[in-house]
Scaffold this motif. Structure first.
Motif, PDB file in Angstrom:
ATOM      1  N   GLY A 124       0.796  -1.219   0.000  1.00 27.00           N
ATOM      2  CA  GLY A 124       0.000   0.000   0.000  1.00 27.00           C
ATOM      3  C   GLY A 124       0.825   1.264   0.000  1.00 27.00           C
ATOM      4  O   GLY A 124       0.353   2.317   0.460  1.00 27.00           O
ATOM      5  N   LEU A 125       2.070   1.187  -0.520  1.00 27.58           N
ATOM      6  CA  LEU A 125       2.979   2.325  -0.488  1.00 27.58           C
ATOM      7  C   LEU A 125       3.143   2.928  -1.878  1.00 27.58           C
ATOM      8  O   LEU A 125       3.356   2.213  -2.865  1.00 27.58           O
ATOM      9  CB  LEU A 125       4.345   1.894   0.045  1.00 27.58           C
ATOM     10  N   ASP A 126       3.042   4.246  -1.943  1.00 27.84           N
ATOM     11  CA  ASP A 126       3.321   4.999  -3.159  1.00 27.84           C
ATOM     12  C   ASP A 126       4.780   5.430  -3.115  1.00 27.84           C
ATOM     13  O   ASP A 126       5.168   6.187  -2.221  1.00 27.84           O
ATOM     14  CB  ASP A 126       2.402   6.222  -3.229  1.00 27.84           C
ATOM     15  N   PRO A 127       5.628   4.943  -4.039  1.00 27.81           N
ATOM     16  CA  PRO A 127       7.056   5.284  -3.978  1.00 27.81           C
ATOM     17  C   PRO A 127       7.325   6.776  -3.883  1.00 27.81           C
ATOM     18  O   PRO A 127       8.309   7.192  -3.261  1.00 27.81           O
ATOM     19  CB  PRO A 127       7.603   4.692  -5.284  1.00 27.81           C
ATOM     20  N   ALA A 128       6.459   7.588  -4.480  1.00 30.15           N
ATOM     21  CA  ALA A 128       6.664   9.034  -4.441  1.00 30.15           C
ATOM     22  C   ALA A 128       6.496   9.599  -3.034  1.00 30.15           C
ATOM     23  O   ALA A 128       6.955  10.704  -2.756  1.00 30.15           O
ATOM     24  CB  ALA A 128       5.703   9.730  -5.404  1.00 30.15           C
ATOM     25  N   GLN A 129       5.841   8.838  -2.150  1.00 37.31           N
ATOM     26  CA  GLN A 129       5.581   9.314  -0.792  1.00 37.31           C
ATOM     27  C   GLN A 129       6.474   8.638   0.244  1.00 37.31           C
ATOM     28  O   GLN A 129       6.319   8.882   1.442  1.00 37.31           O
ATOM     29  CB  GLN A 129       4.114   9.067  -0.433  1.00 37.31           C
ATOM     30  N   ASP A 153       6.010   6.320   5.241  1.00 40.00           N
ATOM     31  CA  ASP A 153       5.001   6.767   4.280  1.00 40.00           C
ATOM     32  C   ASP A 153       4.549   8.163   4.679  1.00 40.00           C
ATOM     33  O   ASP A 153       3.833   8.337   5.673  1.00 40.00           O
ATOM     34  CB  ASP A 153       3.820   5.794   4.278  1.00 40.00           C
ATOM     35  N   ARG A 154       4.971   9.169   3.905  1.00 42.26           N
ATOM     36  CA  ARG A 154       4.667  10.555   4.254  1.00 42.26           C
ATOM     37  C   ARG A 154       3.212  10.921   4.011  1.00 42.26           C
ATOM     38  O   ARG A 154       2.765  11.989   4.430  1.00 42.26           O
ATOM     39  CB  ARG A 154       5.584  11.496   3.470  1.00 42.26           C
ATOM     40  N   SER A 155       2.458  10.043   3.334  1.00 38.63           N
ATOM     41  CA  SER A 155       1.043  10.343   3.091  1.00 38.63           C
ATOM     42  C   SER A 155       0.172   9.977   4.293  1.00 38.63           C
ATOM     43  O   SER A 155      -0.999  10.361   4.351  1.00 38.63           O
ATOM     44  CB  SER A 155       0.555   9.588   1.847  1.00 38.63           C
ATOM     45  N   LYS A 156       0.737   9.249   5.254  1.00 43.51           N
ATOM     46  CA  LYS A 156      -0.038   8.819   6.419  1.00 43.51           C
ATOM     47  C   LYS A 156       0.428   9.609   7.635  1.00 43.51           C
ATOM     48  O   LYS A 156       1.442   9.288   8.245  1.00 43.51           O
ATOM     49  CB  LYS A 156       0.132   7.313   6.642  1.00 43.51           C
ATOM     50  N   ARG A 157      -0.327  10.646   7.974  1.00 39.23           N
ATOM     51  CA  ARG A 157       0.082  11.533   9.070  1.00 39.23           C
ATOM     52  C   ARG A 157      -1.025  11.737  10.098  1.00 39.23           C
ATOM     53  O   ARG A 157      -0.959  12.646  10.909  1.00 39.23           O
ATOM     54  CB  ARG A 157       0.540  12.879   8.484  1.00 39.23           C
ATOM     55  N   ASP A 158      -2.046  10.872  10.047  1.00 39.80           N
ATOM     56  CA  ASP A 158      -3.163  10.988  10.977  1.00 39.80           C
ATOM     57  C   ASP A 158      -2.963  10.010  12.138  1.00 39.80           C
ATOM     58  O   ASP A 158      -2.999   8.790  11.942  1.00 39.80           O
ATOM     59  CB  ASP A 158      -4.478  10.669  10.261  1.00 39.80           C
ATOM     60  N   PRO A 159      -2.748  10.509  13.355  1.00 35.20           N
ATOM     61  CA  PRO A 159      -2.495   9.620  14.499  1.00 35.20           C
ATOM     62  C   PRO A 159      -3.725   8.875  14.997  1.00 35.20           C
ATOM     63  O   PRO A 159      -3.629   8.114  15.962  1.00 35.20           O
ATOM     64  CB  PRO A 159      -1.960  10.576  15.565  1.00 35.20           C
ATOM     65  N   LYS A 160      -4.893   9.092  14.347  1.00 38.69           N
ATOM     66  CA  LYS A 160      -6.071   8.332  14.749  1.00 38.69           C
ATOM     67  C   LYS A 160      -5.823   6.838  14.558  1.00 38.69           C
ATOM     68  O   LYS A 160      -6.354   6.019  15.303  1.00 38.69           O
ATOM     69  CB  LYS A 160      -7.295   8.774  13.936  1.00 38.69           C
ATOM     70  N   ILE A 210       3.563  15.708  12.548  1.00 43.04           N
ATOM     71  CA  ILE A 210       3.714  14.310  12.167  1.00 43.04           C
ATOM     72  C   ILE A 210       4.129  14.256  10.705  1.00 43.04           C
ATOM     73  O   ILE A 210       3.431  14.775   9.830  1.00 43.04           O
ATOM     74  CB  ILE A 210       2.413  13.533  12.405  1.00 43.04           C
ATOM     75  N   LEU A 211       5.265  13.656  10.429  1.00 44.11           N
ATOM     76  CA  LEU A 211       5.833  13.643   9.081  1.00 44.11           C
ATOM     77  C   LEU A 211       5.465  12.406   8.289  1.00 44.11           C
ATOM     78  O   LEU A 211       5.555  12.416   7.059  1.00 44.11           O
ATOM     79  CB  LEU A 211       7.365  13.754   9.161  1.00 44.11           C
ATOM     80  N   GLY A 212       5.087  11.326   8.962  1.00 41.63           N
ATOM     81  CA  GLY A 212       4.726  10.114   8.246  1.00 41.63           C
ATOM     82  C   GLY A 212       4.703   8.914   9.178  1.00 41.63           C
ATOM     83  O   GLY A 212       5.200   8.964  10.310  1.00 41.63           O
ATOM     84  N   ARG A 213       4.114   7.849   8.689  1.00 43.65           N
ATOM     85  CA  ARG A 213       3.982   6.616   9.477  1.00 43.65           C
ATOM     86  C   ARG A 213       5.081   5.634   9.077  1.00 43.65           C
ATOM     87  O   ARG A 213       5.315   5.404   7.886  1.00 43.65           O
ATOM     88  CB  ARG A 213       2.612   5.987   9.247  1.00 43.65           C
ATOM     89  N   CYS A 214       5.757   5.052  10.060  1.00 46.12           N
ATOM     90  CA  CYS A 214       6.811   4.061   9.803  1.00 46.12           C
ATOM     91  C   CYS A 214       6.148   2.739   9.420  1.00 46.12           C
ATOM     92  O   CYS A 214       5.344   2.199  10.187  1.00 46.12           O
ATOM     93  CB  CYS A 214       7.689   3.887  11.038  1.00 46.12           C
ATOM     94  N   GLU A 215       6.507   2.236   8.245  1.00 49.30           N
ATOM     95  CA  GLU A 215       5.800   1.082   7.709  1.00 49.30           C
ATOM     96  C   GLU A 215       6.654  -0.177   7.629  1.00 49.30           C
ATOM     97  O   GLU A 215       6.175  -1.269   7.923  1.00 49.30           O
ATOM     98  CB  GLU A 215       5.250   1.412   6.304  1.00 49.30           C
ATOM     99  N   ILE A 216       7.895  -0.064   7.203  1.00 46.44           N
ATOM    100  CA  ILE A 216       8.723  -1.246   6.965  1.00 46.44           C
ATOM    101  C   ILE A 216      10.089  -1.046   7.600  1.00 46.44           C
ATOM    102  O   ILE A 216      10.738  -0.025   7.372  1.00 46.44           O
ATOM    103  CB  ILE A 216       8.882  -1.533   5.455  1.00 46.44           C
TER     104      ILE A 216
END
Length: 222
Positions: A124-129, A153-160, A210-216
């Motif tokens: 679910g990762l966009d390389p551009a993000q 992933d810089r597109s995911k910045r919502d801590p909900k 919040i700059l992004g969510r750590c994914e991998i």
């Protein structure tokens, strides 16, 4: 050695590993490892990235040119041009990347890794993000160790959606587990129990981004 396969075998023997053992580190079978070493099949970029993490001098394997020390070799692949099925991801050292704001433009790039675009899409990762960050310190021990790399992933910045996030706190980039509390406050948690959680009150949120969510996570198996 005058072939990629021969140099690959030389590196495996230098590390004292069998074909099965090196194959296990890279997620391939002994037979595939044998095909690589006998030049019957060309190794792929993700395989070489795994080998680098295992201590193989991938620069020497691909070019026949061995740097003076392995420390001189940057993480990942040497300066080759991967095919269009791979996406470049810029990797930053979290200590060197100390600029303000969410943009990494102008920050020193530690290296660039190329990941299979299809595998990023499956996650679910966009390389551009996506950017890579090198973890510093032990505050996230148990989840992320000092020296690990993590794809953000810089597109995911919502801590909900609770998780581990890259944040800018008073001008400093930090990696913390984030929980949103009632009233809009944030709870920043270090997975290392020796560090106390930190609460960011709503009136102090101007100091936090919040700059992004750590994914991998990319790191050594211990």
């Amino acid at each position: 050695m005058d072939s990629i396969g021969g140099r690959l075998r030389e590196e495996r023997e230098r590390l004292g590993l069998t074909q099965t053992e090196l194959g296990d580190k890279a997620g391939i079978t002994k037979n595939t490892q044998r095909l690589y070493e006998t030049d019957q099949r060309s190794p792929k970029a993700d395989y070489l990235q795994a080998l680098h993490q295992a201590g193989v001098d991938t620069h020497y394997v691909l070019t026949g040119d061995r740097p003076g020390t392995l420390d001189a070799q940057p993480l990942g692949l040497p300066a080759i041009e991967p095919g269009p099925e791979f996406s470049p991801v810029k990797m930053y050292d979290i200590e060197a990347a100390a600029g303000a704001g969410r943009s990494f433009e102008g920050e020193p790039v530690k290296t660039i890794l190329h990941f299979p675009s299809s595998e990023l899409a499956e996650q679910g990762l966009d390389p551009a993000q996506v950017v890579g960050i090198k973890v510093r310190g032990d505050s996230m021990d148990g989840t992320l160790a000092d020296g690990d790399w993590v794809l953000v992933d810089r597109s995911k910045r919502d801590p909900k959606q609770e998780g581990v996030f890259l944040l800018l706190v008073s001008g400093e980039r930090r990696i913390k587990r984030v929980q949103r509390l009632a009233g809009g406050a944030l709870f920043l948690i270090s997975d290392n129990e020796h560090y106390q959680p930190e609460m960011i009150k709503p009136q102090d949120m101007h100091d936090v981004e919040i700059l992004g969510r750590c994914e991998i996570r990319i790191g050594r198996i211990v």
